[in-house]
Design a protein around this motif. Structure first.
Motif, PDB file in Angstrom:
ATOM      1  N   GLU A  29     -28.055  49.481 -26.135  1.00 49.80           N
ATOM      2  CA  GLU A  29     -29.456  49.817 -25.840  1.00 49.80           C
ATOM      3  C   GLU A  29     -29.489  51.328 -25.650  1.00 49.80           C
ATOM      4  O   GLU A  29     -28.482  51.919 -25.272  1.00 49.80           O
ATOM      5  N   ASP A  55     -27.703  54.936 -29.284  1.00 45.70           N
ATOM      6  CA  ASP A  55     -28.796  54.982 -30.257  1.00 45.70           C
ATOM      7  C   ASP A  55     -28.240  54.330 -31.514  1.00 45.70           C
ATOM      8  O   ASP A  55     -27.349  54.886 -32.157  1.00 45.70           O
ATOM      9  N   LYS A  57     -40.526  35.089 -22.547  1.00 46.48           N
ATOM     10  CA  LYS A  57     -39.301  35.689 -23.101  1.00 46.48           C
ATOM     11  C   LYS A  57     -38.122  34.734 -22.903  1.00 46.48           C
ATOM     12  O   LYS A  57     -37.295  34.544 -23.774  1.00 46.48           O
TER      13      LYS A  57
HETATM   14  C1  LIG Z   1     -38.717  44.825 -28.641  1.00 50.57           C
HETATM   15  S1  LIG Z   1     -37.399  45.300 -27.613  1.00 50.57           S
HETATM   16  C2  LIG Z   1     -36.363  43.868 -27.663  1.00 50.57           C
HETATM   17  C3  LIG Z   1     -35.430  43.819 -26.491  1.00 50.57           C
HETATM   18  C4  LIG Z   1     -34.621  42.517 -26.358  1.00 50.57           C
HETATM   19  N1  LIG Z   1     -33.826  42.244 -27.509  1.00 50.57           N
HETATM   20  C5  LIG Z   1     -35.553  41.367 -26.053  1.00 50.57           C
HETATM   21  O1  LIG Z   1     -35.800  40.529 -26.901  1.00 50.57           O
HETATM   22  O2  LIG Z   1     -36.071  41.329 -24.952  1.00 50.57           O
HETATM   23  C6  LIG Z   1     -36.542  46.489 -28.565  1.00 50.57           C
HETATM   24  C7  LIG Z   1     -35.471  47.237 -27.773  1.00 50.57           C
HETATM   25  O3  LIG Z   1     -34.860  48.192 -28.648  1.00 50.57           O
HETATM   26  C8  LIG Z   1     -34.563  49.352 -27.894  1.00 50.57           C
HETATM   27  N2  LIG Z   1     -34.391  50.447 -28.859  1.00 50.57           N
HETATM   28  C9  LIG Z   1     -35.361  51.074 -29.562  1.00 50.57           C
HETATM   29  N3  LIG Z   1     -34.824  52.008 -30.368  1.00 50.57           N
HETATM   30  C10 LIG Z   1     -33.483  51.973 -30.181  1.00 50.57           C
HETATM   31  C11 LIG Z   1     -32.395  52.704 -30.728  1.00 50.57           C
HETATM   32  N4  LIG Z   1     -32.599  53.648 -31.654  1.00 50.57           N
HETATM   33  N5  LIG Z   1     -31.158  52.402 -30.315  1.00 50.57           N
HETATM   34  C12 LIG Z   1     -30.960  51.421 -29.392  1.00 50.57           C
HETATM   35  N6  LIG Z   1     -31.945  50.700 -28.831  1.00 50.57           N
HETATM   36  C13 LIG Z   1     -33.196  50.965 -29.217  1.00 50.57           C
HETATM   37  C14 LIG Z   1     -35.757  49.482 -26.976  1.00 50.57           C
HETATM   38  O4  LIG Z   1     -35.470  50.323 -25.868  1.00 50.57           O
HETATM   39  C15 LIG Z   1     -35.991  48.029 -26.588  1.00 50.57           C
HETATM   40  O5  LIG Z   1     -35.246  47.677 -25.459  1.00 50.57           O
END
Ligand SMILES: C[S@@+](CC[C@H](N)C(=O)[O-])C[C@H]1O[C@@H](n2cnc3c(N)ncnc32)[C@H](O)[C@@H]1O
Length: 400
Positions: free
Chosen positions: A153, A179, A108
């Motif tokens: 987040e 959200d 990552k």
């Molecule tokens: C695949 S992860 C990527 C996290 C970060 N950008 C990284 O690369 O490590 C997707 C993120 O989106 C968040 N997420 C999912 N649905 C969401 C929503 N509706 N609103 C805000 N965050 C959300 C998840 O909790 C997760 O932390």
């Protein structure tokens, strides 16, 4: 790197390839005993069906190198041609603070470094907005003295962990619970923000593009992923170019770009294979029980099911699906047929594999064109090599 008029030109070429060969990439070998294209290309079908499971797995992530009968080589060549996008140019990054990488899993961190090295915006960012930030690792890596950072987040545990990390590194970051799909999410953006999104799934990064455009953001960077994580039943084209296309994509189609196998340990691989071979064997059984040559979807089963003897597995699954009582079978023969089908499926999948990246690039170009149509100068390219993450395409957009 693709930019300017190249974006639309490449999109149209990919659209033509995908549209012309839908019969090759849409039907899933897993759900068909015989694929419709097999009668058009019998030599290819027979060749693929003659290979072992191990051979299929060895070719899975790079099907284009396979010396298979026609039309495979021509399609492989065309696919490779159209998927060549090249890397984005990199800038000399200010080295990360000494201990910043410690809290981030190695792969990552490398993705983050590569992503950050591509952000050569004309105007220096004043306020980073890390979209679906998780713990905010990307935002913290980007943050320089004099800049602000907001991480959005919705998972409280990740926000809490992110806050603690920012405090530990003495970085001024605000970790906000939001959200991003909620109606009020647009209020979180303004024209001073530079949004960045690393692997925000499906709808989440599309939402960012729409809101950033509406808020007047001058620049943003998005590395998309999980194109099939959308609320609708079908893909909603974003750009005028994609809206004008005949191609209609289902959720199953949208899963194709994500179907590379991730490197897993031998035990996990064996478990995954056993589960699939059993599903395929059960599929043969259910076709016989229902006297219908159609696929019957079954629910995903816990690992405990694999510990059951094969015959019990089939009987219990038949009961779960309310099928008639299962007559006595040659269970070892049925189980072996499941493994044989798995080898067929994985090898036949190699043809679909040639369209994995073209479909992904079509989807990412739709995003790029959406932004271009709204006045952004857009560049699209790879931000890191595929082994680091197969989701390695980055869209950079800027407008004055
Ligand atoms: C695949 S992860 C990527 C996290 C970060 N950008 C990284 O690369 O490590 C997707 C993120 O989106 C968040 N997420 C999912 N649905 C969401 C929503 N509706 N609103 C805000 N965050 C959300 C998840 O909790 C997760 O932390």
């Amino acid at each position: 790197m693709l930019e300017g008029e190249q974006l639309l030109a490449r999109f149209q070429e990919l659209d033509a390839l995908l549209t012309a060969h839908q019969d090759l990439w849409r039907p899933r070998p897993f759900t068909h005993r015989h694929l419709p294209w097999e009668s058009d290309h019998p030599a290819l079908a027979q060749w693929l069906r003659g290979r072992s499971l191990e051979e299929a797995d060895a070719s899975h992530n790079q099907p284009q190198h396979l010396a298979a009968p026609a039309p495979f080589p021509d399609l492989a060549q065309r696919s490779a041609q159209l998927c060549a996008v090249g890397s984005l140019p990199v800038i000399g990054l200010t080295p990360a603070a000494a201990r910043l990488a410690v809290d981030v899993p190695g792969r990552k961190w490398q993705q983050i470094e590569a992503f950050a090295a591509c952000l050569d915006f004309k105007h220096p960012a004043s306020h980073w907005l890390d979209w679906c930030a998780g713990k905010g690792h990307l935002g913290r890596r980007l943050l320089q003295p004099g800049q602000h950072l907001t991480c959005l987040e919705y998972d409280p545990a990740l926000i809490e962990a992110g806050q603690q990390l920012s405090a530990r590194h003495r970085l001024q970051a605000s970790h906000v619970q939001q959200d991003v799909m909620a109606a009020e999410a647009g209020l979180r953006l303004n024209a001073t923000h530079t949004p960045v999104a690393l692997h925000a799934c499906g709808d989440l990064h599309v939402r960012l593009m729409q809101l950033a455009n509406a808020a007047g953001c001058g620049q943003l960077a998005i590395a998309p992923c999980c194109y099939n994580r959308i609320q609708g039943e079908r893909y909603q084209a974003l750009s005028a170019a994609a809206k004008a296309c005949a191609l209609q994509l289902s959720l199953e189609d949208l899963a194709l770009p994500m179907s590379e196998t991730v490197t897993a340990g031998a035990r996990v691989r064996r478990q995954r294979d056993t589960s699939m071979a059993r599903r395929l064997a059960f599929d043969l059984l259910q076709r016989q029980l229902r006297a219908s040559d159609d696929y019957l979807p079954t629910p995903s089963l816990s690992a405990a099911w694999l510990a059951k003897p094969f015959a019990d597995h089939c009987r219990d699954l038949a009961a779960l699906k309310h099928l008639s009582t299962v007559p006595e079978q040659d269970w070892p023969a049925l189980e072996a047929a499941g493994w044989q089908r798995l080898a067929h499926v994985r090898n036949l999948e190699l043809l679909r594999g040639l369209f994995r990246r073209p479909l992904e690039l079509w989807l990412v170009l739709d995003r790029a064109l959406f932004l271009q149509e709204r006045g952004y100068r857009v560049r699209l390219g790879q931000f890191c090599p595929a082994p680091l993450t197969p989701r390695n395409l980055l869209v950079l957009a800027e407008r004055d």
